[in-house]
Design an enzyme around this catalytic site. Structure first.
Site, PDB file in Angstrom:
ATOM      1  CB  CYS A 169      -0.942  -0.019   1.197  1.00  0.00           C
ATOM      2  SG  CYS A 169      -0.130  -0.436   2.751  1.00  0.00           S
TER       3      CYS A 169
HETATM    4  N1  LIG Z   1      -4.038  -5.392   5.176  1.00  0.00           N
HETATM    5  C1  LIG Z   1      -3.544  -4.717   4.161  1.00  0.00           C
HETATM    6  O1  LIG Z   1      -3.767  -3.502   4.002  1.00  0.00           O
HETATM    7  C2  LIG Z   1      -2.709  -5.384   3.144  1.00  0.00           C
HETATM    8  C3  LIG Z   1      -2.189  -6.670   3.283  1.00  0.00           C
HETATM    9  N2  LIG Z   1      -1.447  -7.224   2.274  1.00  0.00           N
HETATM   10  C4  LIG Z   1      -0.826  -8.529   2.328  1.00  0.00           C
HETATM   11  O2  LIG Z   1      -1.814  -9.524   2.183  1.00  0.00           O
HETATM   12  C5  LIG Z   1      -1.446 -10.663   2.938  1.00  0.00           C
HETATM   13  C6  LIG Z   1      -2.568 -10.943   3.906  1.00  0.00           C
HETATM   14  O3  LIG Z   1      -2.676  -9.816   4.766  1.00  0.00           O
HETATM   15  P1  LIG Z   1      -3.980  -9.490   5.575  1.00  0.00           P
HETATM   16  O4  LIG Z   1      -5.188  -9.857   4.776  1.00  0.00           O
HETATM   17  O5  LIG Z   1      -3.834  -8.109   6.080  1.00  0.00           O
HETATM   18  O6  LIG Z   1      -3.757 -10.527   6.784  1.00  0.00           O
HETATM   19  P2  LIG Z   1      -4.775 -11.168   7.782  1.00  0.00           P
HETATM   20  O7  LIG Z   1      -3.984 -11.488   8.994  1.00  0.00           O
HETATM   21  O8  LIG Z   1      -5.988 -10.328   7.921  1.00  0.00           O
HETATM   22  O9  LIG Z   1      -5.185 -12.514   7.016  1.00  0.00           O
HETATM   23  C7  LIG Z   1      -4.293 -13.553   6.676  1.00  0.00           C
HETATM   24  C8  LIG Z   1      -5.123 -14.799   6.424  1.00  0.00           C
HETATM   25  O10 LIG Z   1      -4.284 -15.862   5.975  1.00  0.00           O
HETATM   26  C9  LIG Z   1      -4.705 -17.062   6.624  1.00  0.00           C
HETATM   27  N3  LIG Z   1      -3.631 -18.016   6.603  1.00  0.00           N
HETATM   28  C10 LIG Z   1      -2.453 -18.026   7.281  1.00  0.00           C
HETATM   29  N4  LIG Z   1      -1.688 -19.081   6.925  1.00  0.00           N
HETATM   30  C11 LIG Z   1      -2.407 -19.775   5.993  1.00  0.00           C
HETATM   31  C12 LIG Z   1      -2.165 -20.950   5.230  1.00  0.00           C
HETATM   32  N5  LIG Z   1      -1.023 -21.643   5.342  1.00  0.00           N
HETATM   33  N6  LIG Z   1      -3.117 -21.363   4.354  1.00  0.00           N
HETATM   34  C13 LIG Z   1      -4.279 -20.686   4.231  1.00  0.00           C
HETATM   35  N7  LIG Z   1      -4.589 -19.571   4.938  1.00  0.00           N
HETATM   36  C14 LIG Z   1      -3.648 -19.117   5.803  1.00  0.00           C
HETATM   37  C15 LIG Z   1      -5.072 -16.592   8.007  1.00  0.00           C
HETATM   38  O11 LIG Z   1      -5.885 -17.518   8.645  1.00  0.00           O
HETATM   39  P3  LIG Z   1      -5.795 -17.696  10.266  1.00  0.00           P
HETATM   40  O12 LIG Z   1      -6.089 -16.327  10.818  1.00  0.00           O
HETATM   41  O13 LIG Z   1      -6.818 -18.691  10.544  1.00  0.00           O
HETATM   42  O14 LIG Z   1      -4.381 -18.132  10.532  1.00  0.00           O
HETATM   43  C16 LIG Z   1      -5.822 -15.277   7.701  1.00  0.00           C
HETATM   44  O15 LIG Z   1      -7.179 -15.511   7.424  1.00  0.00           O
HETATM   45  C17 LIG Z   1      -0.153 -10.332   3.694  1.00  0.00           C
HETATM   46  O16 LIG Z   1       0.935 -10.912   3.038  1.00  0.00           O
HETATM   47  C18 LIG Z   1      -0.080  -8.823   3.639  1.00  0.00           C
HETATM   48  O17 LIG Z   1       1.261  -8.418   3.583  1.00  0.00           O
HETATM   49  C19 LIG Z   1      -1.330  -6.571   1.098  1.00  0.00           C
HETATM   50  C20 LIG Z   1      -1.805  -5.320   0.926  1.00  0.00           C
HETATM   51  C21 LIG Z   1      -2.457  -4.607   1.978  1.00  0.00           C
HETATM   52  C1  LIG Z   2      -0.407  -0.144   9.194  1.00  0.00           C
HETATM   53  C2  LIG Z   2       0.481  -1.310   8.827  1.00  0.00           C
HETATM   54  O1  LIG Z   2       0.944  -2.033   9.681  1.00  0.00           O
HETATM   55  N1  LIG Z   2       0.733  -1.483   7.551  1.00  0.00           N
HETATM   56  C3  LIG Z   2       1.558  -2.555   7.053  1.00  0.00           C
HETATM   57  C4  LIG Z   2       1.614  -2.518   5.556  1.00  0.00           C
HETATM   58  C5  LIG Z   2       0.340  -2.998   4.915  1.00  0.00           C
HETATM   59  C6  LIG Z   2       0.475  -3.229   3.442  1.00  0.00           C
HETATM   60  O2  LIG Z   2      -0.213  -2.872   2.577  1.00  0.00           O
HETATM   61  O3  LIG Z   2       1.532  -3.846   3.123  1.00  0.00           O
HETATM   62  P1  LIG Z   2       1.691  -5.304   2.592  1.00  0.00           P
HETATM   63  O4  LIG Z   2       0.916  -5.385   1.354  1.00  0.00           O
HETATM   64  O5  LIG Z   2       3.123  -5.363   2.309  1.00  0.00           O
HETATM   65  O6  LIG Z   2       1.210  -6.148   3.674  1.00  0.00           O
HETATM   66  C7  LIG Z   2       2.994  -2.478   7.573  1.00  0.00           C
HETATM   67  O7  LIG Z   2       3.519  -1.387   7.744  1.00  0.00           O
HETATM   68  O8  LIG Z   2       3.629  -3.531   7.640  1.00  0.00           O
END
Ligand SMILES: NC(=O)C1=CN([C@@H]2O[C@H](COP(=O)(O)OP(=O)(O)OC[C@H]3O[C@@H](n4cnc5c(N)ncnc54)[C@H](OP(=O)(O)O)[C@@H]3O)[C@@H](O)[C@H]2O)C=CC1
Ligand SMILES: CC(=O)N[C@@H](CCC(=O)OP(=O)(O)O)C(=O)O
Length: 305
Positions: free
Chosen positions: A118
């Site tokens: 992001c």
């Molecule tokens: N939040 C954000 O703004 C952003 C996040 N991301 C990226 O997206 C990815 C997910 O982040 P986010 O959605 O925030 O994380 P969350 O913690 O909200 O969700 C991660 C999910 O992955 C599941 N999980 C973990 N291990 C496994 C596995 N081996 N097989 C299947 N499911 C699994 C978890 O389940 P459980 O909880 O049951 O372990 C959970 O539901 C990360 O790599 C993050 O860097 C990218 C852009 C932005």
């Molecule tokens: C507020 C906050 O903790 N933000 C996350 C970045 C979220 C994000 O978009 O990054 P990924 O797609 O790389 O997960 C951080 O700084 O690690």
């Protein structure tokens, strides 16, 4: 009918992508029974049946799923990875279609696409066109500041904020080695990673990424109007990225684009002091995550959704 599997569809990013794709035409969402979602054999079976797997997992789990898909070779699915694991990895295409001419076309054809971070989305959107235009030089020393909504930290951070157990404002990443720096360094056109100071505020989603510029400290000593014009030229044909007039109020609300896949760019300037401030506004869960993923998936499927 393209078959899509969202690995991690109960997490923050996965849920949002699932909701956005629920009414999409020409695709079928294939899911795994919740109790089997971490089972390797169930995952291998589903990967063999789908056209695209979207990974919304922690980095280590994303690498495991990619290894399973690699075992299937050409019969395996194309992959769109939302994690940090492959954004600068060889063989992966960076999923920021507006990066430069040809990037959208590269995403259309790619078998492996890494969805950007992001903060990186905001920073690269501001920097890359200016480096390409010669207004910022690769060796110029820059600083990036940013504030994100707490959903950027995934399930754990959301829970901490919603239970009232997190600070109203948190300056973090103070080891100065945030995980988005490698992709910012790789795709902004800068020769070295900039200094990056992220922060998180007590609001669910929304983001501002800002880059202060002392114009006379830049090698090209540009005028602020030239920066704005170069950005406007670069994004003239873009659907989701727009250069906006700087608001007279001198204020920006980080929440204003929530629920969209839009990114707005502002150039605030005071020529008398030769100061400028570049700002990108986006929804960290939109153009910063699930919105960008859906945009990339549409490209990968030939705009068929
Ligand atoms: N939040 C954000 O703004 C952003 C996040 N991301 C990226 O997206 C990815 C997910 O982040 P986010 O959605 O925030 O994380 P969350 O913690 O909200 O969700 C991660 C999910 O992955 C599941 N999980 C973990 N291990 C496994 C596995 N081996 N097989 C299947 N499911 C699994 C978890 O389940 P459980 O909880 O049951 O372990 C959970 O539901 C990360 O790599 C993050 O860097 C990218 C852009 C932005
Ligand atoms: C507020 C906050 O903790 N933000 C996350 C970045 C979220 C994000 O978009 O990054 P990924 O797609 O790389 O997960 C951080 O700084 O690690």
């Amino acid at each position: 009918m393209a078959k899509i599997f969202i690995d991690g569809d109960s997490g923050t990013t996965g849920l949002e992508i699932r909701e956005k794709l629920a009414d999409a035409k020409n695709l079928e969402l294939v899911s795994i029974a919740p109790e089997l979602r971490k089972e390797v054999s169930a995952k291998r079976d589903i990967l063999a049946r789908v056209d695209v797997a979207i990974l919304c997992l922690p980095d280590a789990a994303a690498k495991e799923t990619v290894a399973l898909a690699d075992e299937l070779g050409e019969a395996g699915p194309r992959i769109l990875d939302a994690s940090t694991a492959h954004r600068v990895a060889p063989g992966w295409t960076y999923g920021f279609p507006e990066l430069a001419p040809g990037q959208a076309e590269a995403i259309r054809k790619a078998r492996r696409v890494a969805n950007p971070g992001c903060y990186a989305t905001g920073a690269i959107a501001l920097l890359r066109p200016l480096v390409d235009a010669g207004l910022i030089a690769a060796q110029d020393a820059l600083t990036i500041n940013a504030v994100s909504g707490y959903s950027g930290g995934g399930k754990q951070m959301i829970e901490a904020y919603e239970k009232g157990e997190a600070p109203a404002f948190d300056l973090y990443g103070l080891t100065l080695e945030h995980k988005h720096l490698p992709e910012i360094a790789a795709y902004s056109g800068l020769a070295a990673p900039p200094l990056f100071a992220p922060s998180v505020g007590n609001f669910r989603q929304g983001m501002l990424v800002s880059i202060p510029l002392r114009l006379d400290a830049l090698s090209a000593r540009p005028r602020a109007v030239d920066l704005e014009a170069a950005l406007a030229r670069h994004y003239a044909g873009a659907t989701y990225v727009r250069v906006m007039p700087a608001p007279k109020s001198g204020r920006l609300d980080p929440l204003a684009l929530n629920g969209t896949n839009d990114l707005e760019i502002f150039v605030f300037a005071r020529e008398e002091s030769r100061h400028a401030l570049l700002v990108a506004r986006l929804d960290n869960l939109g153009k910063g995550a699930s919105g960008a993923a859906v945009q990339n998936l549409a490209l990968m499927l030939g705009d068929a959704i």
